[in-house]
Write a protein that holds these residues in place. Structure first.
Motif, mmCIF file in Angstrom:
data_model
loop_
_atom_site.group_PDB
_atom_site.id
_atom_site.type_symbol
_atom_site.label_atom_id
_atom_site.label_comp_id
_atom_site.label_asym_id
_atom_site.label_seq_id
_atom_site.Cartn_x
_atom_site.Cartn_y
_atom_site.Cartn_z
ATOM 1 N N GLY A 164 26.840 55.690 23.486
ATOM 2 C CA GLY A 164 27.828 54.813 22.866
ATOM 3 C C GLY A 164 29.021 54.562 23.763
ATOM 4 O O GLY A 164 29.221 55.221 24.768
ATOM 5 N N CYS A 165 29.814 53.587 23.360
ATOM 6 C CA CYS A 165 30.995 53.218 24.132
ATOM 7 C C CYS A 165 32.084 54.268 23.968
ATOM 8 O O CYS A 165 32.174 54.943 22.950
ATOM 9 C CB CYS A 165 31.531 51.869 23.661
ATOM 10 N N LYS A 166 32.935 54.378 24.962
ATOM 11 C CA LYS A 166 34.029 55.338 24.960
ATOM 12 C C LYS A 166 35.077 54.940 23.921
ATOM 13 O O LYS A 166 35.512 53.792 23.873
ATOM 14 C CB LYS A 166 34.658 55.364 26.353
ATOM 15 N N ASP A 167 35.465 55.896 23.066
ATOM 16 C CA ASP A 167 36.510 55.637 22.070
ATOM 17 C C ASP A 167 37.841 55.431 22.775
ATOM 18 O O ASP A 167 38.036 55.857 23.902
ATOM 19 C CB ASP A 167 36.639 56.819 21.097
ATOM 20 N N ILE A 168 38.781 54.789 22.065
ATOM 21 C CA ILE A 168 40.108 54.571 22.615
ATOM 22 C C ILE A 168 41.124 55.353 21.785
ATOM 23 O O ILE A 168 40.991 55.457 20.566
ATOM 24 C CB ILE A 168 40.459 53.067 22.655
ATOM 25 N N ALA A 169 42.101 55.924 22.460
ATOM 26 C CA ALA A 169 43.227 56.599 21.807
ATOM 27 C C ALA A 169 44.502 56.064 22.451
ATOM 28 O O ALA A 169 44.588 55.979 23.672
ATOM 29 C CB ALA A 169 43.134 58.104 21.960
ATOM 30 N N VAL A 170 45.476 55.694 21.606
ATOM 31 C CA VAL A 170 46.713 55.104 22.108
ATOM 32 C C VAL A 170 47.903 55.879 21.563
ATOM 33 O O VAL A 170 47.971 56.157 20.363
ATOM 34 C CB VAL A 170 46.827 53.613 21.704
ATOM 35 N N GLN A 171 48.819 56.203 22.454
ATOM 36 C CA GLN A 171 50.054 56.891 22.074
ATOM 37 C C GLN A 171 51.196 55.882 22.136
ATOM 38 O O GLN A 171 51.386 55.214 23.149
ATOM 39 C CB GLN A 171 50.320 58.042 23.036
ATOM 40 N N PHE A 172 51.946 55.778 21.044
ATOM 41 C CA PHE A 172 53.079 54.866 20.954
ATOM 42 C C PHE A 172 54.354 55.693 20.992
ATOM 43 O O PHE A 172 54.525 56.610 20.186
ATOM 44 C CB PHE A 172 53.013 54.061 19.655
ATOM 45 N N SER A 173 55.264 55.362 21.909
ATOM 46 C CA SER A 173 56.506 56.129 21.993
ATOM 47 C C SER A 173 57.688 55.216 22.337
ATOM 48 O O SER A 173 57.541 54.223 23.053
ATOM 49 C CB SER A 173 56.377 57.246 23.027
ATOM 50 N N LYS A 174 58.838 55.591 21.780
ATOM 51 C CA LYS A 174 60.089 54.871 22.021
ATOM 52 C C LYS A 174 61.226 55.845 21.754
ATOM 53 O O LYS A 174 61.145 56.669 20.834
ATOM 54 C CB LYS A 174 60.201 53.651 21.100
ATOM 55 N N LYS A 175 62.269 55.751 22.541
ATOM 56 C CA LYS A 175 63.426 56.631 22.372
ATOM 57 C C LYS A 175 63.955 56.521 20.946
ATOM 58 O O LYS A 175 64.019 55.423 20.384
ATOM 59 C CB LYS A 175 64.517 56.264 23.370
ATOM 60 N N ASP A 176 64.306 57.644 20.370
ATOM 61 C CA ASP A 176 64.850 57.760 19.009
ATOM 62 C C ASP A 176 63.791 57.593 17.912
ATOM 63 O O ASP A 176 64.133 57.535 16.733
ATOM 64 C CB ASP A 176 66.007 56.795 18.749
ATOM 65 N N TYR A 177 62.514 57.476 18.271
ATOM 66 C CA TYR A 177 61.420 57.363 17.294
ATOM 67 C C TYR A 177 60.423 58.492 17.512
ATOM 68 O O TYR A 177 60.267 58.986 18.631
ATOM 69 C CB TYR A 177 60.694 56.018 17.430
ATOM 70 N N LYS A 178 59.739 58.873 16.447
ATOM 71 C CA LYS A 178 58.671 59.864 16.556
ATOM 72 C C LYS A 178 57.466 59.229 17.238
ATOM 73 O O LYS A 178 57.092 58.100 16.918
ATOM 74 C CB LYS A 178 58.267 60.370 15.165
ATOM 75 N N THR A 179 56.856 59.976 18.143
ATOM 76 C CA THR A 179 55.665 59.496 18.834
ATOM 77 C C THR A 179 54.499 59.431 17.864
ATOM 78 O O THR A 179 54.329 60.308 17.015
ATOM 79 C CB THR A 179 55.331 60.421 20.014
ATOM 80 N N VAL A 180 53.696 58.383 17.988
ATOM 81 C CA VAL A 180 52.545 58.170 17.113
ATOM 82 C C VAL A 180 51.290 58.103 17.979
ATOM 83 O O VAL A 180 51.276 57.417 18.996
ATOM 84 C CB VAL A 180 52.696 56.852 16.318
ATOM 85 N N LEU A 181 50.245 58.814 17.579
ATOM 86 C CA LEU A 181 48.954 58.759 18.264
ATOM 87 C C LEU A 181 47.926 58.183 17.307
ATOM 88 O O LEU A 181 47.754 58.675 16.195
ATOM 89 C CB LEU A 181 48.511 60.150 18.730
ATOM 90 N N LYS A 182 47.254 57.129 17.743
ATOM 91 C CA LYS A 182 46.216 56.480 16.934
ATOM 92 C C LYS A 182 44.928 56.436 17.744
ATOM 93 O O LYS A 182 44.945 56.272 18.962
ATOM 94 C CB LYS A 182 46.621 55.057 16.542
ATOM 95 N N THR A 183 43.801 56.568 17.052
ATOM 96 C CA THR A 183 42.506 56.534 17.726
ATOM 97 C C THR A 183 41.606 55.474 17.115
ATOM 98 O O THR A 183 41.738 55.122 15.948
ATOM 99 C CB THR A 183 41.796 57.898 17.639
ATOM 100 N N GLU A 184 40.702 55.001 17.951
ATOM 101 C CA GLU A 184 39.662 54.044 17.596
ATOM 102 C C GLU A 184 40.167 52.922 16.694
ATOM 103 O O GLU A 184 41.087 52.216 17.070
ATOM 104 C CB GLU A 184 38.456 54.774 16.995
ATOM 105 N N LYS A 185 39.638 52.757 15.502
ATOM 106 C CA LYS A 185 40.000 51.624 14.639
ATOM 107 C C LYS A 185 41.455 51.666 14.189
ATOM 108 O O LYS A 185 42.065 50.633 13.954
ATOM 109 C CB LYS A 185 39.070 51.561 13.434
ATOM 110 N N ASP A 186 42.024 52.874 14.076
ATOM 111 C CA ASP A 186 43.427 52.999 13.666
ATOM 112 C C ASP A 186 44.393 52.599 14.775
ATOM 113 O O ASP A 186 45.596 52.505 14.542
ATOM 114 C CB ASP A 186 43.731 54.432 13.225
ATOM 115 N N ALA A 187 43.899 52.387 15.990
ATOM 116 C CA ALA A 187 44.758 52.013 17.114
ATOM 117 C C ALA A 187 45.058 50.520 17.124
ATOM 118 O O ALA A 187 45.850 50.057 17.926
ATOM 119 C CB ALA A 187 44.118 52.432 18.431
ATOM 120 N N SER A 188 44.445 49.760 16.245
ATOM 121 C CA SER A 188 44.685 48.325 16.141
ATOM 122 C C SER A 188 45.354 48.009 14.816
ATOM 123 O O SER A 188 45.258 48.773 13.861
ATOM 124 C CB SER A 188 43.379 47.538 16.244
ATOM 125 N N GLY A 189 46.005 46.860 14.789
ATOM 126 C CA GLY A 189 46.660 46.423 13.550
ATOM 127 C C GLY A 189 48.156 46.668 13.610
ATOM 128 O O GLY A 189 48.770 46.618 14.669
#
Length: 105
Positions: free
Chosen positions: A74-99
């Protein structure tokens, strides 16, 4: 000649098995402030399963992808980390990484 044809067919089948999947996962969407529901610009969107890093634009939009990967199993899953100063970092994977991705302080 029949042996050559058989070898050619086997090589073609093996090639299609190893390249049958594009091996390329993507994520795209908008990052918003959870309290205000307004888009956030300059959020770092880092693909932790690859090497890509982008920042959201002024409308909070982002688009990221994995590099090409192996296709066996199968294809490699994707995981994305979202970060910005003064905000909590968010990690989303696969389908939750979109939208729509909500970040909170």
């Amino acid at each position: 000649m029949k042996l050559f044809n058989l070898v050619f067919i086997c090589v073609a089948i093996a090639f299609s098995i190893f390249t049958g999947c594009e091996g390329y996962s993507t994520a795209e969407g908008i990052v918003k402030d959870k309290a205000t529901d307004l888009p956030l610009d300059s959020v770092l969107c880092k693909v932790t399963t690859g090497y890509m890093e982008v920042y959201t634009d002024s409308t909070g939009k982002y688009y990221v992808h994995n590099g090409m990967g192996g296709c066996i199993g199968g294809c490699k899953d994707i995981a994305v980390q979202f970060s910005k100063k003064d905000y909590k970092t968010v990690l989303k994977t696969e389908k939750d990484a979109s939208g729509i991705i909500y970040m909170e302080k």
